[in-house]
Design a protein around this motif. Structure first.
Motif, PDB file in Angstrom:
ATOM      1  N   ALA A  96      41.661  34.923 -25.994  1.00  0.00           N
ATOM      2  CA  ALA A  96      40.828  34.852 -24.791  1.00  0.00           C
ATOM      3  C   ALA A  96      39.334  34.914 -25.095  1.00  0.00           C
ATOM      4  CB  ALA A  96      41.187  36.007 -23.865  1.00  0.00           C
ATOM      5  N   ALA A  97      38.593  34.009 -24.467  1.00  0.00           N
ATOM      6  CA  ALA A  97      37.134  34.054 -24.588  1.00  0.00           C
ATOM      7  C   ALA A  97      36.638  35.314 -23.879  1.00  0.00           C
ATOM      8  CB  ALA A  97      36.527  32.812 -23.945  1.00  0.00           C
ATOM      9  N   GLY A  98      35.722  36.022 -24.504  1.00  0.00           N
ATOM     10  CA  GLY A  98      35.009  37.108 -23.825  1.00  0.00           C
ATOM     11  C   GLY A  98      35.741  38.434 -23.728  1.00  0.00           C
ATOM     12  N   THR A 117      41.290  36.487 -31.617  1.00  0.00           N
ATOM     13  CA  THR A 117      40.978  35.200 -32.249  1.00  0.00           C
ATOM     14  C   THR A 117      40.088  34.361 -31.348  1.00  0.00           C
ATOM     15  OG1 THR A 117      42.790  33.883 -31.289  1.00  0.00           O
ATOM     16  CG2 THR A 117      43.310  35.150 -33.274  1.00  0.00           C
ATOM     17  N   MET A 118      39.420  33.390 -31.927  1.00  0.00           N
ATOM     18  CA  MET A 118      38.808  32.305 -31.172  1.00  0.00           C
ATOM     19  C   MET A 118      39.223  31.002 -31.864  1.00  0.00           C
ATOM     20  SD  MET A 118      37.360  30.763 -28.785  1.00  0.00           S
ATOM     21  CE  MET A 118      37.383  32.217 -27.762  1.00  0.00           C
ATOM     22  N   PRO A 119      40.204  30.320 -31.282  1.00  0.00           N
ATOM     23  CA  PRO A 119      40.705  29.083 -31.887  1.00  0.00           C
ATOM     24  C   PRO A 119      40.082  27.848 -31.217  1.00  0.00           C
ATOM     25  CG  PRO A 119      42.220  29.841 -30.193  1.00  0.00           C
ATOM     26  CD  PRO A 119      40.996  30.731 -30.122  1.00  0.00           C
ATOM     27  N   VAL A 167      30.801  31.928 -32.178  1.00  0.00           N
ATOM     28  CA  VAL A 167      31.973  31.137 -32.604  1.00  0.00           C
ATOM     29  C   VAL A 167      32.561  30.379 -31.409  1.00  0.00           C
ATOM     30  CG1 VAL A 167      34.325  31.270 -33.535  1.00  0.00           C
ATOM     31  CG2 VAL A 167      32.550  32.740 -34.484  1.00  0.00           C
ATOM     32  N   THR A 168      32.548  31.019 -30.241  1.00  0.00           N
ATOM     33  CA  THR A 168      33.125  30.383 -29.045  1.00  0.00           C
ATOM     34  C   THR A 168      32.387  29.076 -28.730  1.00  0.00           C
ATOM     35  OG1 THR A 168      33.756  32.543 -28.230  1.00  0.00           O
ATOM     36  CG2 THR A 168      33.717  30.766 -26.609  1.00  0.00           C
ATOM     37  N   GLY A 169      31.042  29.100 -28.826  1.00  0.00           N
ATOM     38  CA  GLY A 169      30.279  27.879 -28.567  1.00  0.00           C
ATOM     39  C   GLY A 169      30.435  26.852 -29.663  1.00  0.00           C
ATOM     40  N   ALA A 171      32.791  26.610 -32.189  1.00  0.00           N
ATOM     41  CA  ALA A 171      34.127  26.151 -32.598  1.00  0.00           C
ATOM     42  C   ALA A 171      35.081  26.013 -31.414  1.00  0.00           C
ATOM     43  CB  ALA A 171      34.710  27.119 -33.617  1.00  0.00           C
ATOM     44  N   GLY A 172      35.124  27.025 -30.528  1.00  0.00           N
ATOM     45  CA  GLY A 172      36.099  26.996 -29.426  1.00  0.00           C
ATOM     46  C   GLY A 172      35.819  25.865 -28.450  1.00  0.00           C
ATOM     47  N   SER A 173      34.568  25.764 -28.005  1.00  0.00           N
ATOM     48  CA  SER A 173      34.212  24.779 -26.971  1.00  0.00           C
ATOM     49  C   SER A 173      33.817  23.422 -27.532  1.00  0.00           C
ATOM     50  CB  SER A 173      33.019  25.295 -26.151  1.00  0.00           C
ATOM     51  OG  SER A 173      33.369  26.470 -25.470  1.00  0.00           O
ATOM     52  N   SER A 174      33.295  23.402 -28.765  1.00  0.00           N
ATOM     53  CA  SER A 174      32.637  22.194 -29.263  1.00  0.00           C
ATOM     54  C   SER A 174      33.507  20.935 -29.356  1.00  0.00           C
ATOM     55  CB  SER A 174      31.966  22.477 -30.612  1.00  0.00           C
ATOM     56  OG  SER A 174      32.942  22.804 -31.569  1.00  0.00           O
TER      57      SER A 174
HETATM   58  O1  LIG Z   1      36.330  26.906 -21.851  1.00  0.00           O
HETATM   59  C1  LIG Z   1      36.831  27.998 -22.150  1.00  0.00           C
HETATM   60  O2  LIG Z   1      36.561  29.038 -21.508  1.00  0.00           O
HETATM   61  C2  LIG Z   1      37.730  28.087 -23.340  1.00  0.00           C
HETATM   62  C3  LIG Z   1      37.226  29.040 -24.383  1.00  0.00           C
HETATM   63  C4  LIG Z   1      36.705  28.183 -25.497  1.00  0.00           C
HETATM   64  C5  LIG Z   1      37.179  26.860 -25.171  1.00  0.00           C
HETATM   65  N1  LIG Z   1      37.778  26.815 -24.020  1.00  0.00           N
END
Ligand SMILES: O=C(O)[C@@H]1CCC=N1
Ligand SMILES: NC(=O)C1=CN([C@@H]2O[C@H](COP(=O)(O)OP(=O)(O)OC[C@H]3O[C@@H](n4cnc5c(N)ncnc54)[C@H](OP(=O)(O)O)[C@@H]3O)[C@@H](O)[C@H]2O)C=CC1
Length: 271
Positions: A96-98, A117-119, A167-169, A171-174
């Motif tokens: 989960a983000a955040g 994790t942040m996948p 990392v979220t910006g 890797a997760g979102s990019s």
């Molecule tokens: O957009 C989101 O909140 C989730 C977390 C990172 C990528 N997607």
């Protein structure tokens, strides 16, 4: 062979489940909407146990991934209440983000452990990135199992929790930003007469090739860019036009907005 549980098999959870199943682990999966589990089982053609009750999943899984949205954790752990209290201490994995380790620990008794994790979704095809950090005293054996179960997911590395918003910006979102780039490039190809299919193939192969050049040569991206730009040529004309249009600034803003949103979500969850 250890068993891996997963609660919530949506976009991210199913991508991770596919990587884990590729590594040969058996999985027990649970999802609110049953059809999603049936679809996933059909896609992977693997022997997944689709668990309608959570007892079996909690008791038989060696580690348990939670693949629901951050604001759905409360509901899940209310549902799990007695099962978690009565079960042997478990190791849980959040994507989960955040949600910080401290916030995750508040959902379970003190003897339970967490891996945060942040996948990103390319884990589904073995080209993903997964950052992780752990609660204190998480057993090495569980961390090894976590890493081994993700051996076909891509890069899996320990990162200090203080860097998780970044990392979220990054890797997760990019991946979504790169899809926007491919879509925008393809549109121009179509405008100039290429078929949609040809355009998409060229744009995505260029992104993949350029990305592999950065990874495999270890060269600075600016140096690689210079190797494409002939004096008075086509590329420098494009590079300068992109600079005038604020290309790097736009990317900077996009990644920063994602990081800031992650910071905002962490602060909100703290309250
Ligand atoms: O957009 C989101 O909140 C989730 C977390 C990172 C990528 N997607
Ligand atoms: N998508 C991404 O690229 C990334 C997502 N993440 C994180 O991954 C997590 C999931 O995100 P994402 O996959 O995009 O979201 P989805 O909405 O696609 O998946 C969430 C899943 O959880 C299920 N679910 C919700 N509530 C329950 C419940 N009470 N019991 C059982 N299952 C439940 C949903 O079931 P139903 O089918 O009924 O909706 C759904 O399948 C989030 O925490 C997000 O921050 C992290 C990095 C990247």
């Amino acid at each position: 062979m250890p068993t891996i549980g997963m609660i919530g098999v949506g976009n991210m959870g199913s991508a991770i489940a596919k990587a884990i199943l590729k590594a040969g682990y058996s999985m027990i999966l649970h999802n609110r909407t049953q059809e999603k589990l049936a679809d996933l089982a059909e896609q992977v053609g693997a022997d997944v146990v689709k668990s309608e009750s959570l007892d079996e999943l909690i008791n038989e899984s060696d580690i348990i991934f939670i693949g629901v949205k951050p604001n759905q954790f409360g509901t899940i752990f209310e549902q799990l209440d007695d099962l978690v209290i009565e079960s042997k201490p478990k190791t849980w994995v959040s994507m989960a983000a955040g949600l910080s380790i401290a916030q995750l620990e508040a959902f379970t008794p003190a003897s339970h452990k967490w891996i945060r994790t942040m996948p990103n979704t390319p884990v589904e095809i073995g080209e993903g990135y997964i950052a992780y950090c752990t609660s204190k005293n998480t057993d090495d054996e569980k961390i090894t199992l976590f890493e081994k179960s993700l051996q076909y997911a891509g890069i899996v590395e320990a990162i200090p929790e203080s860097l998780f918003n970044a990392v979220t910006g990054l890797a997760g979102s990019s991946p979504a930003f790169i899809y926007q780039l491919i879509e925008a490039m393809s549109d121009v190809g179509v405008e100039y007469g290429l078929s949609r299919e040809q355009s998409r193939k060229m744009a995505s192969q260029a992104v993949k090739g350029a990305s592999s050049m950065v990874i495999e040569t270890g060269m600075h991206p600016g140096e690689l860019k210079d190797k494409v730009t002939s004096p008075n040529g086509t590329t420098i004309a494009g590079v300068v036009a992109l600079e005038h249009a604020g290309f790097k600034s736009a990317i900077n803003k996009g990644v920063t907005a994602a990081i800031n949103k992650s910071i905002q979500m962490s602060n909100k969850e703290k309250k």
